[in-house]
Design an enzyme around this catalytic site. Structure first.
Site, mmCIF file in Angstrom:
data_model
loop_
_atom_site.group_PDB
_atom_site.id
_atom_site.type_symbol
_atom_site.label_atom_id
_atom_site.label_comp_id
_atom_site.label_asym_id
_atom_site.label_seq_id
_atom_site.Cartn_x
_atom_site.Cartn_y
_atom_site.Cartn_z
ATOM 1 N N LYS A 20 0.815 -1.211 0.000
ATOM 2 C CA LYS A 20 0.000 0.000 0.000
ATOM 3 C C LYS A 20 0.853 1.266 0.000
ATOM 4 C CE LYS A 20 -4.050 -2.058 0.156
ATOM 5 N NZ LYS A 20 -5.000 -1.941 -0.958
ATOM 6 N N GLU A 70 -9.982 5.726 2.682
ATOM 7 C CA GLU A 70 -10.728 4.586 3.194
ATOM 8 C C GLU A 70 -9.729 3.519 3.594
ATOM 9 O OE1 GLU A 70 -9.818 4.835 0.152
ATOM 10 O OE2 GLU A 70 -9.207 2.819 -0.437
ATOM 11 N N SER A 79 1.896 -9.530 -0.896
ATOM 12 C CA SER A 79 1.559 -8.106 -0.826
ATOM 13 C C SER A 79 1.751 -7.498 0.556
ATOM 14 C CB SER A 79 0.122 -7.894 -1.289
ATOM 15 O OG SER A 79 -0.762 -8.714 -0.561
HETATM 16 C C1 LIG Z 1 -1.664 -6.959 2.372
HETATM 17 C C2 LIG Z 1 -2.775 -6.641 1.430
HETATM 18 N N1 LIG Z 1 -2.846 -7.275 0.275
HETATM 19 C C3 LIG Z 1 -3.826 -7.030 -0.606
HETATM 20 C C4 LIG Z 1 -4.812 -6.111 -0.337
HETATM 21 C C5 LIG Z 1 -5.896 -5.921 -1.339
HETATM 22 O O1 LIG Z 1 -5.824 -4.739 -2.023
HETATM 23 P P1 LIG Z 1 -5.387 -4.702 -3.551
HETATM 24 O O2 LIG Z 1 -6.213 -5.736 -4.265
HETATM 25 O O3 LIG Z 1 -5.706 -3.331 -3.965
HETATM 26 O O4 LIG Z 1 -3.968 -5.018 -3.638
HETATM 27 C C6 LIG Z 1 -4.768 -5.385 0.861
HETATM 28 C C7 LIG Z 1 -5.782 -4.361 1.172
HETATM 29 O O5 LIG Z 1 -5.870 -3.859 2.237
HETATM 30 C C8 LIG Z 1 -3.722 -5.661 1.761
HETATM 31 O O6 LIG Z 1 -3.619 -5.026 2.936
#
Ligand SMILES: Cc1ncc(COP(=O)(O)O)c(C=O)c1O
Ligand SMILES: Cc1ncc(COP(=O)(O)O)c(C=O)c1O
Lengths: 415, 265, 415, 265
Positions: free
Chosen positions: C95, C117, C386
């Protein structure tokens, strides 16, 4: 790093001035000898350091960055404040540097199991992580009181497959966990390596852990030169056993112009009985415990004191012998930060820079932020942010008396 | 393997071995459960004709001890057992009982007291030697020299983990007798005497001509009996304390008697 | 990244095939125009990307490493498994890439306040961190239910100086927090920027967030080439709004040989009503909400469904329009992972590799680990991790029924 | 500024403006608090001779609405308000009451229904136009063309945030009347009418010759009165619902009366 430190006088292997040595039950003699040999061998093998760096680059995120704190600098109006970001390491602290290094040694020695003590839980998580990654069995000893303070870390250690053993002896904190490890090791050493988490314990640990942690200082020195064009005026690090401090200081030991400042846990105040300041304030005195000779917080008959700090990782009776020596030599200055100052510094750093130092690391910030205004804008200072605060949420939320957090816990607990 | 010039503790041990095949050394932590209890223990040892007694000076970081003794060290400290308490007690024991009394403890106590003062206090109390669990021989040269000047025997340890070379080195520095570890680990657990103990003691004999004491995990009269012909001294520590804790002074007395019985000629 | 995607047909600016656009109340029209202009300007300024990368390098730890998972590879016996380590970023997830980028834009636009948000809380923490660092006021909208799930993140946001507002509308999760932001923005836009956290919302957000997150894919592509000498056979990423997926996919869009796989939240099962799989399983259909046209989970009359996932960050009704388009084009394959599979994968990855993926990221692992055995050892696959799991301790401990954790909470709550 | 060729809604508005200086448009969310309550509301509007009425079709993501209407949308959905419910209700209202009835809602409902079907259903129910809160003019071309084919007026919005150029662009596409936002933000909050509203409406007049309705934050009879001479239509939404919720149907009736009274010649 100053190689002089490690040129031991004949018969004084493992000594730094009057400190160091290896004071262990005879049963561990050969194990330490084996470890020394393995470490010396690895150290002489140029491929080993390369392998080590490669692991740190691909599994953690080395080199960790140096971050300039413009807001704090402006606020305090003195030296430019830089922060070495060990908090970004995998598992959230500098501990992983040492642990992955020892892990590679374990592989060289062909052992199948590791044990480790842990205070804040960071070293335990790091060791359990290394064990999972290298496929080793793992037992973590942790003082019962620390388990209570650092449950989240315990949870992750267990998920990582480690057996977490609560130590109920003594003060039920870090030092007792170290004793428990030494006892386990005295029995298990044939297939087990003790991954000591800091620059304490018997030779070769102080040297070996400093060696691995020196990656911090090596990087930081080059980074400061690159970013600021000069060496920092002062380098600050918190000192529990002293591994993150030894690691970052190692990069600057030969730079006489760089003042090195270690910050110990002042707890409720160095004048009270509730702190863990061994060197700052002169409350510690020389002794021999847990395998090494150094400065300890003890009474006149050599019994160790109870220590106290809001930061579990600094709540320890002894200090690495190399640091005790550098203190005696006047090469490292030692200061103490009280719990109250630490919580204040933590708030300030979070709020102003969006950095979230662990409570341990916040000690280094206390002294750095106190001293920065008395230096000039031409000076840069470097603070080692040894870890991140996530693990401290229970402690910090409690220290700040956060009511909503408490309500949240009540709700969760009621499920 | 008798040395003609035996003196000090070694002389005592050899004298004892002249009368029976194996001697018995027992142990207590001064100040735990209480000094009165300690005295009752000593009386029991005396009544059983125990040959040697170790008095442990409590230390806060007893890394060579298992859970029973860790607790004993801790409680004795909490009860305020000081150096003075310790040496007063030791001096009383020496003057009241026949058996030689040895110091057992950790190096920090010695270091804080200073080697010279440590030896002087031992000698003044009439003690005969010392066992320092975390002092390796290479760190002990000064202390051992001082000890000998005070006619004290530093008791060194040999362990199954030691190389032959290391055993020999320890042998060169030892006097009185050698404290051989029955197994790896800390005090308090059972040792399987069938496994390798004879081999290990054989290796120790090659490294020293001093009498050999075997400790760590000797828990029953049968264990003591099994050591006859292998070791010169059987050392029983934790098992005695456990008996006291679980079954009280009378059982303790009987237990020490039973141990001692197995050492009879 | 495929520039074709961004070559909008005349009058179709912000459209990717049939998806995208900007469906906002007229009051926000000029604000979006201003943002588009500022973004276009920045994008055309070569110094801007350099400044952005510099911030990410010195404040977070970019480039984040790619880690080879030898143990999982051996266990599963198929493709070699590599992991892109966005979990090592400052604040613990990808993020921050988007947030710091938008922060630099905010500076260019001269605004003084940001709103955002947050679902899992990661984007909220990242935004609050950016705001602290850049000296901006900050309000975070968070669904009441998510606040309950992610208290630790709320605590840190507050420490960072953010005002965290509980959203009690609707399903009290991510989508309602987005509505709340759009409402705030409709009033505050003169001095406020809305830091949307994913590749959804009105044009230019999908493009802009993809642009900043493409740093993941740019790095990853070069790293895979360097490490393995070839491109990966498949790239896996979890898809909430789709920002981490878009970010890593961006690096490989032009590589026809690389299959891109997005993994959505299967919740209790795509056949139940309790999931958040928009594309996988075909449960979503085209619609317009929250400012953009895409595929949403809605009923026949266009009312949005309640979604459900163990991972708060994936618990969302819509999916980025670029991804919906790439799905329609067959360029990205979508799969779903159930809550139960996710917890299992999390345990396996922690245990075998010492990696601790967030529950969101564990979705990507589920599919990758399922498919790896069917590929050959000559193939490499890349999983985007992520974020890290620290924030999920309450959820994970609950899912695993950890009794000691519960006891710990009871004790803490009783203080 | 009368256009001679006024038709459809614009004709209605101009006819009304021929009789009094300002018209009143009120609003309700169909299905909240209940269809019966909605009917009572309509009766009150009719009794007060309200000039125009917006019926909002509930949507789950009402991004242009403030807390009162958000709740209303949500509850109406929970109560099961479907498209059929909505159009049946609208048709009943059209056939029973004199005032023109407009659709208000969000674009997803239109999109899911399809523009053609949407316009056909509106026309079939006798409704006169629609306000789609999140549909910008550049997305509305097709829908607006379809609307005109059904003799429906798409009501566009002008806002204080719009540039002059944008206002002009909106003016070019508008028909019926223009819905001008009294302030930034969402429905429900007070608007300070002294601040800039006159300027803003002046800018709108430059951009269109259509009648101007002012909405968002018109809450009291005094507000309505203050708009005389500035706007052509006063729109009151949230304040009516609040009155119903806080003080019941009778107070609602009185409130609508009081609003309408301020529009009298
Ligand atoms: C660690 C993590 N991965 C994935 C996501 C999903 O978001 P996005 O699909 O935009 O990557 C989030 C959202 O809060 C997140 O915190
Ligand atoms: C974040 C952090 N910093 C510092 C320390 C103190 O250890 P050392 O002095 O060895 O760096 C710890 C110990 O757990 C720690 O977790």
């Amino acid at each position: 790093m100053s190689t002089e430190l490690f040129q031991f006088a004949p018969g004084r292997e493992g000594y730094y001035g009057e400190f160091g040595g290896a004071f262990v039950p005879e049963i561990l003699h050969e194990t330490l000898a084996e470890l020394r040999a393995a470490f010396d061998d690895a150290r002489d093998d140029p491929a080993f350091w390369r392998e080590y760096v490669d692991v740190m680059v691909t599994y953690s995120c080395r080199p960790t960055p140096v971050t300039y704190c413009e807001n704090l600098t402006r606020l305090l109006g003195g030296a430019r404040i830089y922060v070495k970001r060990e908090d970004l390491n995998h598992t959230g602290a500098h501990k992983v540097n040492n642990v992955m290094g020892q892990g590679l040694l374990v592989r060289r020695m062909g052992k199948r199991r590791v044990i480790a003590e842990t205070g804040a839980g960071q070293h335990g998580v790091a060791t359990a992580t290394m064990a999972a990654r290298l496929g080793l069995a793992c037992t973590i000893y942790m003082g019962e009181d620390d388990i209570a303070r650092q449950r989240p870390n315990v949870f992750w250690m267990e998920q990582l497959g480690a057996d977490v053993v609560a130590v109920t002896d003594g003060t039920r904190t870090l030092k007792d966990a170290i004793n428990a490890c030494l006892r386990d090791w005295a029995e298990s050493m044939a297939d087990t390596h003790y991954v000591l988490g800091t620059v304490c314990g018997p030779h070769p640990f102080p040297r070996m852990v400093t060696y691995f942690q020196s990656i911090i200082g090596q990087e930081a020195r080059a980074q400061m030169l690159r970013i600021t064009g000069a060496l920092p005026r002062r380098v600050y690090a918190c000192v529990g056993g002293g591994s993150n401090a030894s690691g970052i200081f190692a990069g600057f030991l030969d730079d006489a112009s760089v003042e090195l400042v270690g910050v110990e846990a002042g707890g409720k105040g160095v004048d009270t009985e509730q702190h863990a300041a061994r060197l700052a304030g002169g409350r510690g005195c020389p002794g021999v415990a847990q395998g090494y000779k150094s400065v300890f917080l003890q009474n006149r008959e050599g019994l160790m004191h109870d220590t106290c700090s809001v930061a579990a990782g600094l709540d320890y009776i002894g200090v690495g012998p190399i640091l005790a020596h550098l203190h005696a030599q006047g090469r490292v200055r030692f200061e103490a930060a009280t719990d109250a100052e630490v919580v204040e510094a933590l708030r300030l750093v979070i709020r102003r820079e969006g950095l979230m130092p662990a409570l341990e690391s916040a000690h280094a910030f206390v002294t750095a932020l106190k001293e920065a205004p008395h230096l000039s804008g031409a000076d840069a200072i470097l603070v080692n942010q040894s870890g991140r605060a996530d693990k401290d949420i229970f402690t910090v939320a409690e220290a700040l008396g956060d009511e909503r957090w408490k309500r949240f816990l009540r709700e969760k607990a009621a499920r | 393997m008798t040395r003609v010039d035996a003196a000090g503790l070694e002389r005592d041990v050899r004298d004892g071995l002249a009368k029976k095949p194996i001697l018995l050394m027992t142990h207590l932590v001064v100040g735990y459960p209480s000094l009165d209890a300690n005295w009752t223990m000593l009386e029991a040892m005396d009544a059983a004709r125990v040959d040697l007694v170790e008095l442990q000076l409590p230390f806060s970081e007893p890394i060579a001890d298992g859970p029973w003794f860790v607790k004993a060290n801790q409680e004795a400290i909490r009860a305020g057992t000081s150096w003075t308490t310790y040496f007063d007690f030791a001096a009383r024991a020496v003057s009241r009982f026949r058996f030689p009394v040895l110091f057992m403890g950790y190096y920090n106590s010695v270091f804080r007291m200073g080697g010279e003062r440590f030896c002087a206090r031992l000698a003044a109390a009439g003690m005969r030697g010392f066992i320092v669990a975390d002092l390796p021989p290479e760190e002990a040269a000064d202390l051992n020299a001082t000890a000998r000047a005070h006619a004290l025997d530093p008791i060194l340890l040999m362990t199954p983990a030691n190389s032959t070379e290391r055993l020999r080195e320890i042998g060169r520095q030892a006097s009185g007798f050698v404290y051989c570890l029955g197994r790896k680990g800390v005090t308090g657990k059972q040792t399987d005497l069938s496994q390798g103990v004879a081999d290990f003691l054989g290796r120790c004999r090659m490294a020293t001509s001093l009498p050999l004491a075997l400790g760590f995990g000797i828990r029953t009269p049968a264990d003591v009996s099994a050591l006859r012909g292998l070791a010169d001294i059987a050392i029983v520590g934790t098992a005695c304390l456990e008996t006291w804790e679980a079954r009280g002074p009378d059982a303790y007395r009987e237990f020490v008697q039973a141990l001692a019985r197995e050492t009879a000629a």
